[in-house]
Design a protein around this motif. Structure first.
Motif, short mmCIF file in Angstrom:
data_model
loop_
_atom_site.label_atom_id
_atom_site.label_comp_id
_atom_site.label_asym_id
_atom_site.label_seq_id
_atom_site.Cartn_x
_atom_site.Cartn_y
_atom_site.Cartn_z
N LEU A 93 0.95 -1.23 -0.27
CA LEU A 93 0.04 0.00 -0.23
C LEU A 93 0.88 1.27 0.11
N VAL A 94 0.48 2.29 -0.88
CA VAL A 94 1.52 3.43 -1.11
C VAL A 94 0.36 4.51 -0.84
N VAL A 95 0.73 5.43 0.20
CA VAL A 95 -0.49 6.35 0.39
C VAL A 95 0.46 7.77 0.34
N VAL A 96 -0.01 8.88 -0.35
CA VAL A 96 0.38 10.09 -0.56
C VAL A 96 0.24 10.78 0.77
N LYS A 97 1.37 10.91 1.76
CA LYS A 97 1.22 11.53 2.71
C LYS A 97 1.12 13.04 2.55
N ASP A 98 1.79 13.65 1.81
CA ASP A 98 1.79 15.02 1.32
C ASP A 98 2.18 15.58 0.43
N VAL A 99 1.53 16.43 -0.34
CA VAL A 99 2.17 17.01 -1.89
C VAL A 99 1.99 18.54 -1.18
N GLU A 139 -16.36 11.55 -1.69
CA GLU A 139 -15.50 12.44 -2.09
C GLU A 139 -15.58 13.57 -1.13
N PHE A 140 -14.33 14.16 -0.74
CA PHE A 140 -14.35 15.45 0.15
C PHE A 140 -13.75 16.38 -0.73
N TYR A 141 -14.27 17.55 -0.36
CA TYR A 141 -13.53 18.86 -0.88
C TYR A 141 -13.49 19.72 0.20
N GLY A 142 -12.10 20.20 0.39
CA GLY A 142 -11.77 21.16 1.43
C GLY A 142 -10.40 21.78 1.10
N ASP A 143 -10.11 22.18 2.22
CA ASP A 143 -8.75 23.29 2.37
C ASP A 143 -7.63 22.30 3.12
N SER A 144 -6.74 23.14 3.77
CA SER A 144 -5.68 22.53 4.40
C SER A 144 -6.05 21.60 5.42
N ILE A 145 -7.30 21.77 5.99
CA ILE A 145 -7.74 20.76 6.98
C ILE A 145 -8.01 19.58 6.46
N THR A 146 -8.48 19.34 5.36
CA THR A 146 -8.81 18.41 4.65
C THR A 146 -7.45 17.55 4.04
N GLN A 147 -6.82 18.22 3.80
CA GLN A 147 -5.49 17.89 3.14
C GLN A 147 -4.60 17.41 4.22
N ASP A 155 4.83 22.66 11.99
CA ASP A 155 5.54 22.41 10.84
C ASP A 155 4.92 23.11 9.54
N ILE A 156 5.10 24.12 8.92
CA ILE A 156 4.31 24.34 7.51
C ILE A 156 4.61 23.60 6.34
N GLU A 157 5.76 23.04 6.52
CA GLU A 157 6.07 22.21 5.47
C GLU A 157 5.41 20.76 5.46
N SER A 158 5.81 19.87 4.60
CA SER A 158 5.39 18.71 4.35
C SER A 158 5.58 17.63 5.61
N ALA A 159 6.68 17.99 6.41
CA ALA A 159 7.03 17.27 7.63
C ALA A 159 5.93 17.24 8.57
N GLY A 160 5.25 18.33 8.74
CA GLY A 160 4.17 18.63 9.61
C GLY A 160 2.82 18.18 9.11
N ALA A 161 2.70 17.61 7.87
CA ALA A 161 1.24 17.39 7.09
C ALA A 161 1.39 15.96 6.95
N ASP A 162 -0.07 15.28 6.95
CA ASP A 162 -0.31 14.04 6.97
C ASP A 162 -1.73 13.80 6.53
N GLY A 163 -1.78 13.61 5.21
CA GLY A 163 -3.37 13.29 4.79
C GLY A 163 -3.81 12.04 5.12
N SER A 164 -3.10 11.05 5.45
CA SER A 164 -3.79 9.91 5.98
C SER A 164 -4.30 9.73 7.56
N VAL A 165 -4.08 10.99 8.25
CA VAL A 165 -4.56 11.14 9.48
C VAL A 165 -5.70 11.92 9.39
#
Length: 325
Positions: A93-99, A139-147, A155-165
């Motif tokens: 399984l490959v999940v996009v954590k953050d773009v 389908e979910f349409y949202g902003d940074s919270i949905t992302q 952290d404002i960069e990808s290290a602080g983000a995770d779409g899988s949570v």
């Protein structure tokens, strides 16, 4: 032993299951959305994942899980990721954590995107046909919270983000569903997002610029969680967005989820009432989380997202055809 290339498998191969928001170009599948994923089964012990990272200036982050193991973080700085396991049958399984939300991920050529170019199997490995997702489509349409921005840390960069949570990812998994998780930092109904992303009204129906979001099947439920980034928002503007969704999906249940901080809640309620559509339902999220559930007083933490999902799941069961598995 050195890797001995065998079968080359394109992303369009039916043995690879793509879930989420993927655009397709010759030989590649492209996602600019955190929470998108793909999976496959193979027999053997080695293979390679191929990506096109040409022109990317900020590497996307991926979670890769083999069988029941712990997800491993991969920062996609190179074009090849090696996968190895003991000889046998395996599920990957490959999940996009953050773009990353801060650079161009809308207008090709991208500065950040996941451009999946397929698999190369070792000569002794074989790809197997796995089961397709059989649950509902959300389908979910949202902003940074949905992302999932800043879910892990401030952290404002990808290290602080995770779409899988994200609450969206967790909610879809609870229903055993196929999820299209479309979240763009700073985007509103009428406000453009970061990374050259247009407003919600202009972005709906597109994977990215020039790539229509074509669906083989309409989703069972669409959840709209936009509006918090709009300094001003009228009921007519919100209603226009919902009408655009309704035009694309005539029989889908549409959920208007008010922003978690209560922004524009009355405006959204007025818009939903004005549509007089029994398949458009309003869910008021007031009080679901507080600033203590956030990493920066705005973006939910991992625990905050879990709390949001714990509220949203029963609310969807009460107002839509969805039922937990």
């Amino acid at each position: 032993m050195p890797f001995e290339p065998g079968e080359v498998v394109a992303p369009s191969d039916p043995r690879i299951v793509l879930e989420g928001q993927w655009g397709h170009q010759p030989g590649v599948a492209i996602s600019v959305n955190s929470g998108s994923r793909f999976s496959f089964s193979f027999a053997g012990e080695r293979l390679q994942l191929l990506f096109d990272t040409t022109g990317l200036t900020v590497a996307p982050h991926l979670w890769i899980t083999v069988d029941e193991g712990e997800p491993e973080l991969h920062v996609l700085e190179g074009s090849v990721i090696d996968i190895s396991a003991p000889t046998g049958r395996h599920q990957v399984l490959v999940v996009v954590k953050d773009v990353n939300e801060h650079v161009n991920r809308w207008n090709p050529p991208f500065e950040s995107a996941v451009v999946f170019a397929g698999l190369v199997l070792d000569v002794n490995s074989r790809l197997r046909l796995g089961g397709r997702p059989g649950g509902p489509r959300l389908e979910f349409y949202g902003d940074s919270i949905t992302q999932g921005v800043r879910a892990v840390s401030p952290d404002i960069e990808s290290a602080g983000a995770d779409g899988s949570v994200s609450y969206a990812y967790l909610t879809a998994r609870a229903f055993g569903g196929t999820s299209y998780q479309v979240g763009f930092g700073s985007q509103g109904i009428v406000k453009p997002g970061n990374g050259e992303v247009p407003s919600g009204l202009d972005a709906f129906g597109w994977n990215f610029a020039g790539s229509p979001a074509e669906r083989v099947e309409a989703p069972d439920v669409v959840v709209v969680n936009l509006g918090v980034n709009d300094p001003d928002l009228t009921a007519d503007q919100y209603a226009a967005y919902v009408v655009r969704v309704r035009t694309a999906y005539p029989t889908t249940t549409i959920v208007a989820l008010t922003p978690f901080n209560g922004a524009h809640a009355e405006t959204i309620a007025t818009a939903v009432k004005s549509l007089d559509d029994p398949a458009v339902v309003l869910i008021d999220s007031t009080g679901w989380i507080t600033e203590d559930d956030c990493t920066d007083n705005i973006h939910p933490s991992t625990a905050g997202h879990a709390k949001l999902a714990a509220h949203l799941i029963p609310a969807l069961e009460a107002t839509t055809p969805l039922r937990r598995r």
